[in-house]
Design an enzyme around this catalytic site. Structure first.
Site, mmCIF file in Angstrom:
data_model
loop_
_atom_site.group_PDB
_atom_site.id
_atom_site.type_symbol
_atom_site.label_atom_id
_atom_site.label_comp_id
_atom_site.label_asym_id
_atom_site.label_seq_id
_atom_site.Cartn_x
_atom_site.Cartn_y
_atom_site.Cartn_z
ATOM 1 N N LYS A 1 -14.976 -13.075 -6.859
ATOM 2 C CA LYS A 1 -13.874 -13.988 -7.181
ATOM 3 C C LYS A 1 -14.464 -15.376 -7.396
ATOM 4 C CE LYS A 1 -10.729 -15.686 -4.085
ATOM 5 N NZ LYS A 1 -10.593 -17.131 -4.350
ATOM 6 N N ASP B 1 -9.931 -16.844 -10.410
ATOM 7 C CA ASP B 1 -8.772 -17.262 -9.616
ATOM 8 C C ASP B 1 -8.397 -18.706 -9.950
ATOM 9 O OD1 ASP B 1 -6.943 -17.703 -7.566
ATOM 10 O OD2 ASP B 1 -8.442 -17.721 -5.967
ATOM 11 N N LYS C 1 -5.048 -19.498 -11.010
ATOM 12 C CA LYS C 1 -3.604 -19.635 -10.727
ATOM 13 C C LYS C 1 -2.874 -20.468 -11.772
ATOM 14 C CE LYS C 1 -4.286 -19.374 -5.689
ATOM 15 N NZ LYS C 1 -5.746 -19.551 -5.550
ATOM 16 N N ASP D 1 2.240 -23.124 -16.176
ATOM 17 C CA ASP D 1 2.581 -24.130 -17.197
ATOM 18 C C ASP D 1 3.658 -23.508 -18.084
ATOM 19 O OD1 ASP D 1 2.470 -26.293 -19.064
ATOM 20 O OD2 ASP D 1 0.367 -26.623 -18.544
ATOM 21 N N THR E 1 -0.029 -19.182 1.012
ATOM 22 C CA THR E 1 0.047 -19.036 2.477
ATOM 23 C C THR E 1 0.213 -20.391 3.154
ATOM 24 O OG1 THR E 1 -2.334 -18.779 2.334
ATOM 25 C CG2 THR E 1 -1.078 -16.832 2.928
ATOM 26 N N ARG F 1 -16.188 -15.597 3.613
ATOM 27 C CA ARG F 1 -17.172 -15.989 4.630
ATOM 28 C C ARG F 1 -17.794 -14.858 5.451
ATOM 29 N NH1 ARG F 1 -13.250 -20.745 6.222
ATOM 30 N NH2 ARG F 1 -11.864 -19.174 5.321
HETATM 31 O O1 C5P Z 1 -13.783 -16.835 3.454
HETATM 32 P P1 C5P Z 1 -12.501 -16.076 3.390
HETATM 33 O O2 C5P Z 1 -12.670 -14.571 3.558
HETATM 34 O O3 C5P Z 1 -11.447 -16.630 4.307
HETATM 35 O O4 C5P Z 1 -12.015 -16.295 1.897
HETATM 36 C C1 C5P Z 1 -10.792 -15.839 1.411
HETATM 37 C C2 C5P Z 1 -10.620 -16.208 -0.035
HETATM 38 O O5 C5P Z 1 -9.312 -15.840 -0.438
HETATM 39 C C3 C5P Z 1 -10.750 -17.699 -0.320
HETATM 40 O O6 C5P Z 1 -11.294 -17.851 -1.633
HETATM 41 C C4 C5P Z 1 -9.331 -18.188 -0.288
HETATM 42 O O7 C5P Z 1 -9.128 -19.316 -1.077
HETATM 43 C C5 C5P Z 1 -8.584 -16.992 -0.865
HETATM 44 N N1 C5P Z 1 -7.175 -16.889 -0.476
HETATM 45 C C6 C5P Z 1 -6.755 -16.843 0.835
HETATM 46 N N2 C5P Z 1 -5.423 -16.764 1.144
HETATM 47 C C7 C5P Z 1 -4.518 -16.714 0.167
HETATM 48 C C8 C5P Z 1 -4.904 -16.743 -1.159
HETATM 49 C C9 C5P Z 1 -6.264 -16.830 -1.448
HETATM 50 O O8 C5P Z 1 -7.575 -16.867 1.748
HETATM 51 N N3 C5P Z 1 -3.249 -16.583 0.470
#
Ligand code: C5P
Length: 230
Positions: free
Chosen positions: A30, A57, A59, A62, A118, A210
């Site tokens: 992603k 990603d 999003k 428009d 979220t 992460r």
């Molecule tokens: O590092 P981690 O596993 O928390 O990363 C989750 C990824 O998913 C990040 O790129 C974050 O921006 C994205 N994301 C999220 N929650 C959402 C939508 C996208 O954590 N509701």
């Protein structure tokens, strides 16, 4: 089947490729706004050249005509998945799909909707956005709207995936972030779930950042999650 999408949240291509070049097999990555707005479309071409799949990603949100033209350009980059805000409405979402089909005839990229971020609380939904209703109900309504507009799925939490499949059908894709293998750090995620639980709940794609990117051995962390999903 539940597939892994690795969130490549790096500030520049230097760090992104130092990470990706550890993998000898193709992965689904992603790429978000941070990396794309710094490196531009060239980074997409470079990642594709290495054989990886890409969820871009950005999003989009428009007027329909602008989203359609933008999607045509993103599809021409040969990305595999893109997304839009469902709040742009059905016409905008349908235009997104049209643009993707024009940009890559034959096999357009998947188009996924963001229902509610979220970061949107119940209080914010009601008092700032003036939308009355529970966040989860609004998300389910937006998901159905996305399906009716011809989109392929939505981003949601693992805890909503089952309901979304009930409302929108088993073929409608759920892409779920907030994944944490047992024992790993929660970081800033709140409602986390393990890969195995995500699979159980019917998630089609788990987005994992992460726990893989910051692991001492990223390839092992990735393979362990793959094993857990078997
Ligand atoms: O590092 P981690 O596993 O928390 O990363 C989750 C990824 O998913 C990040 O790129 C974050 O921006 C994205 N994301 C999220 N929650 C959402 C939508 C996208 O954590 N509701």
């Amino acid at each position: 089947m539940t597939e892994i999408i690795v969130a490549c949240d790096f500030p520049s291509k230097k760090e992104a490729f130092a990470f990706l070049d550890k993998f000898s097999e193709p992965v689904y990555v992603k790429v978000g706004m941070e990396l794309f707005y710094r490196e531009g479309p060239a980074i997409i071409e470079e990642i594709k050249k290495r054989g990886h799949k890409i969820f871009l990603d950005l999003k989009l949100h428009d007027i329909p005509n602008t989203v359609k033209s933008a999607m045509k350009n993103l599809a021409a980059l040969d990305v595999d998945m893109v997304n839009v805000h469902a709040a742009g409405g059905k016409k905008m979402m349908a235009a997104a799909v049209e643009g993707l089909a024009e940009g890559k005839p034959g096999k357009r990229p998947l188009c996924i909707a963001v229902t509610q971020l979220t970061s949107t609380s119940q209080e914010m939904l009601e008092n700032e956005l003036l939308i009355q209703g529970k966040v989860a109900d609004v998300a389910a309504h937006y998901a159905l709207m996305a399906k009716e507009a011809g989109l392929d799925g939505i981003v949601c939490s693992v805890h909503e995936a089952r309901r979304i499949h009930q409302v929108c059908g088993e073929d409608f894709l759920t892409v779920t972030p907030g994944i944490r293998p047992a024992g790993s750090s929660k970081d800033d995620q709140e409602r986390i779930a393990t890969p195995a639980y995500a699979k159980e709940e019917g998630s089609n794609f788990i987005v994992v950042g992460r726990p893989i990117t910051k692991a001492d051995d990223s390839v092992k962390a990735y393979n362990d999650i793959k094993e857990e999903l078997k």
